[in-house]
Design a protein around this motif. Structure first.
Motif, short mmCIF file in Angstrom:
data_model
loop_
_atom_site.label_atom_id
_atom_site.label_comp_id
_atom_site.label_asym_id
_atom_site.label_seq_id
_atom_site.Cartn_x
_atom_site.Cartn_y
_atom_site.Cartn_z
N LEU A 185 28.95 38.43 32.91
CA LEU A 185 30.12 37.73 32.36
C LEU A 185 31.27 38.70 32.10
N ARG A 186 30.92 39.89 31.60
CA ARG A 186 31.96 40.91 31.35
C ARG A 186 32.66 41.28 32.65
N ARG A 235 32.91 39.46 35.35
CA ARG A 235 33.75 38.33 35.80
C ARG A 235 35.04 38.28 35.01
N MET A 236 34.91 38.53 33.70
CA MET A 236 36.10 38.47 32.83
C MET A 236 37.08 39.58 33.18
N ILE A 237 36.54 40.77 33.44
CA ILE A 237 37.41 41.90 33.80
C ILE A 237 38.11 41.59 35.13
N ALA A 238 37.36 41.00 36.07
CA ALA A 238 37.97 40.64 37.36
C ALA A 238 39.06 39.60 37.17
N LEU A 239 38.83 38.67 36.26
CA LEU A 239 39.84 37.62 36.02
C LEU A 239 41.07 38.18 35.31
#
Lengths: 234, 55
Positions: free
Chosen positions: B34-35, B37-41
């Motif tokens: 999740l981290r 994915r969040m960083i990518a977003l």
């Protein structure tokens, strides 16, 4: 308070509380297996109590009571944080109940001569395990966040009705399961050394529960945040 | 006479340790995914190009 982005930053990967809790559990293992006397009639298998009974206590009276309270408060206040607490309590509680259902039969085999018996407490605990599993599957099946939280809150409250039934089952039915040794009106019926080990195990597993709950809550928060960001981008 | 059933106790302790450790590991992996994915977003959106990189 119903929706909107959770106002959190990305949580750190490392969580020292989980490490401390695991260390505490490891110390309890050492104390229980190496430094606690063996019970004369049951033998070393009695030591299973230190992990079985404590895990059961935390699952039933902490995790699933928290699930019920958070679910009821969610239905009242519609705060997504409460839904996340309920979800986290259910999943961590399921993990603890799994340990209860795995260690119980090993103890039972040595004392009763049978891995499993369909008596009230064992059957009700297994039933509760399936209901909590259904609760988590339901959460995965409903996509819309508000509906998912409402449905699962109702199921979470219904599941928790089994907790008092499981507690009282040893009094209400003829059962092989032993009576409580600590959670009873009279004084605890354990010698001091065993009582200290039991209370240490209780403290360590309680810390583990809250460490796991916190970690699981962070995951739920971040998952919702990611979902919101992805929706914004779409 | 005290029964010799230490192996049962050890088995129960090992089984419990496996369940708890696997669960901790699964939580850590989920948080890491999740981290990422969040960083990518959160990364700035780069304009799309039809040309392959390095072409």
């Amino acid at each position: 308070m119903t929706s909107g982005q959770p106002s959190v930053s990305i949580p750190p990967q490392r969580d020292p509380l989980v490490g401390v809790a695991l260390l505490g559990v490891a110390l309890v293992y050492v104390r229980a297996l190496l430094f606690t006397p063996i019970e004369a009639r049951q033998g070393a298998a009695q030591k299973i109590m230190y992990i079985h009974a404590t895990s059961a206590f935390i699952a039933l009276y902490v995790a699933f009571v928290l699930l019920a309270i958070a679910s009821a408060l969610y239905l009242w206040l519609k705060d997504e944080k409460l839904d996340r607490v309920a979800e986290s309590a259910a999943e961590v509680g399921l993990c603890f109940t799994t340990v209860v259902l795995l260690t119980g039969p090993i103890w039972g085999k040595t004392i009763w001569g049978a891995w499993w018996t369909w008596d009230a407490r064992l059957t009700a605990t297994l039933f509760l395990w399936f209901i909590i599993l259904a609760y988590l599957l339901l959460r995965g099946a409903v996509e819309e966040r508000g509906r998912r939280a409402r449905y699962s809150a109702v199921l979470g409250i219904l599941a928790s009705f089994l907790v008092p039934f499981i507690h009282l089952s040893v009094y209400l039915f003829r059962t092989l399961h032993p009576m409580p040794i600590l959670l009873k009106p009279s004084a605890p019926s354990l010698p001091n050394e065993m009582l200290v080990t039991f209370l240490s195990a209780f403290a360590a597993f309680t810390l583990l529960f809250f460490a796991l709950l916190r970690l699981r809550y962070r995951i739920a928060t971040l998952r919702d945040l990611v979902a919101d960001r992805e929706q914004e981008r779409a | 006479m005290t029964p010799d059933n230490g192996a049962f106790a050890t088995a129960a302790y090992v089984l419990a340790a496996i369940v708890y450790l696997v669960y901790v590991l699964s939580l850590k992996l989920r948080l890491r995914r999740l981290r990422e994915r969040m960083i990518a977003l959160d990364a700035p959106v780069r304009p799309r190009t039809d040309r392959a990189e390095g072409a």
